[in-house]
Design a protein around this motif. Sequence first.
Motif, PDB file in Angstrom:
ATOM      1  N   LEU A  36     -19.324  41.014   3.900  1.00 13.72           N
ATOM      2  CA  LEU A  36     -19.870  39.739   4.366  1.00 13.72           C
ATOM      3  C   LEU A  36     -20.810  39.124   3.335  1.00 13.72           C
ATOM      4  O   LEU A  36     -20.787  37.917   3.108  1.00 13.72           O
ATOM      5  CB  LEU A  36     -20.599  39.931   5.696  1.00 13.72           C
ATOM      6  N   ARG A  37     -21.616  39.945   2.703  1.00 11.37           N
ATOM      7  CA  ARG A  37     -22.529  39.429   1.679  1.00 11.37           C
ATOM      8  C   ARG A  37     -21.768  38.920   0.464  1.00 11.37           C
ATOM      9  O   ARG A  37     -22.158  37.926  -0.150  1.00 11.37           O
ATOM     10  CB  ARG A  37     -23.527  40.494   1.256  1.00 11.37           C
ATOM     11  N   SER A  38     -20.693  39.584   0.101  1.00 10.50           N
ATOM     12  CA  SER A  38     -19.926  39.133  -1.062  1.00 10.50           C
ATOM     13  C   SER A  38     -19.196  37.830  -0.759  1.00 10.50           C
ATOM     14  O   SER A  38     -18.965  37.024  -1.653  1.00 10.50           O
ATOM     15  CB  SER A  38     -18.944  40.204  -1.516  1.00 10.50           C
ATOM     16  N   ARG A  39     -18.845  37.592   0.486  1.00  8.71           N
ATOM     17  CA  ARG A  39     -18.222  36.313   0.868  1.00  8.71           C
ATOM     18  C   ARG A  39     -19.225  35.174   0.808  1.00  8.71           C
ATOM     19  O   ARG A  39     -18.870  34.051   0.485  1.00  8.71           O
ATOM     20  CB  ARG A  39     -17.650  36.406   2.280  1.00  8.71           C
ATOM     21  N   GLU A  40     -20.488  35.485   1.139  1.00 13.43           N
ATOM     22  CA  GLU A  40     -21.520  34.454   1.118  1.00 13.43           C
ATOM     23  C   GLU A  40     -21.865  34.033  -0.302  1.00 13.43           C
ATOM     24  O   GLU A  40     -22.163  32.882  -0.553  1.00 13.43           O
ATOM     25  CB  GLU A  40     -22.779  34.963   1.831  1.00 13.43           C
ATOM     26  N   SER A  41     -21.857  34.967  -1.235  1.00  9.67           N
ATOM     27  CA  SER A  41     -22.170  34.643  -2.627  1.00  9.67           C
ATOM     28  C   SER A  41     -20.988  35.051  -3.507  1.00  9.67           C
ATOM     29  O   SER A  41     -20.912  36.186  -3.950  1.00  9.67           O
ATOM     30  CB  SER A  41     -23.445  35.351  -3.079  1.00  9.67           C
ATOM     31  N   PRO A  42     -20.080  34.124  -3.777  1.00 10.94           N
ATOM     32  CA  PRO A  42     -18.858  34.468  -4.497  1.00 10.94           C
ATOM     33  C   PRO A  42     -19.093  34.891  -5.946  1.00 10.94           C
ATOM     34  O   PRO A  42     -18.252  35.520  -6.546  1.00 10.94           O
ATOM     35  CB  PRO A  42     -18.032  33.182  -4.444  1.00 10.94           C
ATOM     36  N   HIS A  43     -20.247  34.575  -6.527  1.00 12.43           N
ATOM     37  CA  HIS A  43     -20.505  34.940  -7.916  1.00 12.43           C
ATOM     38  C   HIS A  43     -21.206  36.282  -8.049  1.00 12.43           C
ATOM     39  O   HIS A  43     -21.489  36.722  -9.155  1.00 12.43           O
ATOM     40  CB  HIS A  43     -21.353  33.857  -8.606  1.00 12.43           C
ATOM     41  N   ALA A  44     -21.476  36.930  -6.934  1.00 16.64           N
ATOM     42  CA  ALA A  44     -22.147  38.237  -6.982  1.00 16.64           C
ATOM     43  C   ALA A  44     -21.164  39.301  -7.453  1.00 16.64           C
ATOM     44  O   ALA A  44     -19.962  39.191  -7.271  1.00 16.64           O
ATOM     45  CB  ALA A  44     -22.680  38.608  -5.596  1.00 16.64           C
ATOM     46  N   ASP A  45     -21.703  40.332  -8.056  1.00 17.81           N
ATOM     47  CA  ASP A  45     -20.864  41.439  -8.503  1.00 17.81           C
ATOM     48  C   ASP A  45     -20.262  42.135  -7.292  1.00 17.81           C
ATOM     49  O   ASP A  45     -20.869  42.191  -6.224  1.00 17.81           O
ATOM     50  CB  ASP A  45     -21.698  42.466  -9.282  1.00 17.81           C
ATOM     51  N   ALA A  46     -19.096  42.667  -7.483  1.00 15.79           N
ATOM     52  CA  ALA A  46     -18.463  43.435  -6.424  1.00 15.79           C
ATOM     53  C   ALA A  46     -19.273  44.703  -6.185  1.00 15.79           C
ATOM     54  O   ALA A  46     -19.897  45.225  -7.096  1.00 15.79           O
ATOM     55  CB  ALA A  46     -17.035  43.791  -6.813  1.00 15.79           C
ATOM     56  N   PRO A  47     -19.265  45.198  -4.929  1.00 11.97           N
ATOM     57  CA  PRO A  47     -20.029  46.409  -4.643  1.00 11.97           C
ATOM     58  C   PRO A  47     -19.584  47.547  -5.541  1.00 11.97           C
ATOM     59  O   PRO A  47     -18.408  47.812  -5.708  1.00 11.97           O
ATOM     60  CB  PRO A  47     -19.689  46.711  -3.189  1.00 11.97           C
ATOM     61  N   GLY A  48     -20.575  48.205  -6.130  1.00 12.55           N
ATOM     62  CA  GLY A  48     -20.274  49.376  -6.933  1.00 12.55           C
ATOM     63  C   GLY A  48     -19.997  49.100  -8.397  1.00 12.55           C
ATOM     64  O   GLY A  48     -19.765  50.022  -9.156  1.00 12.55           O
ATOM     65  N   GLU A  49     -19.983  47.843  -8.825  1.00 16.37           N
ATOM     66  CA  GLU A  49     -19.668  47.555 -10.222  1.00 16.37           C
ATOM     67  C   GLU A  49     -20.805  47.896 -11.174  1.00 16.37           C
ATOM     68  O   GLU A  49     -20.573  48.092 -12.347  1.00 16.37           O
ATOM     69  CB  GLU A  49     -19.325  46.075 -10.396  1.00 16.37           C
TER      70      GLU A  49
END
Length: 169
Positions: free
Chosen positions: A126-139
């Motif tokens: 859900l957080r990654s959908r809110e901020s599309p420029h954020a790094d993917a979890p675990g990167e």
Amino acid sequence: KTLLLVTEDQTLRGRLLRRLADYSVFTAPSDDDALKALRLTEVDLIVKDATSRVREFPAFAAKARQLCPSAVVVCLHSSDDVSDEERESVEAADFLLRKPFSGEDLAFVLRQAEEKRRLILEVQTLRSRESPHADAPGETRDRGPAELSSEVLGQMVKEFAKALSANFD
């Protein structure tokens, strides 16, 4: 479902492995081997026997969470008299399983841990959908090359082969 089991106790390891048939289980006899394995493998659950070295548990849990942020940490500890310092040490875990424990106790804690992991992943999604420029979890994990003991490496290859054969069946 992947699980990292960290214990020096061969008897406990055998007992837990019989109960963890639904998991791909990686084993590590020491904290160092466990951290090396986490650099190479993403796991869902970490089960750590902290009976003999409970004061070192918070440092291990912090390093494990750095390497594998979405993993849920379960601490195994004796149910004998626990000092306040030891109690604070085991609070670094997501869940505590007191020894001796039954198969039902283990199954209950593992179900809770799986549910917590599922919720963590949902929140990350859900957080990654809110901020599309954020790094993917675990990167951002630090996954440098590490030397593994032959036992850990052999176990990883065995579990990988088991996962591949299950997918082809």
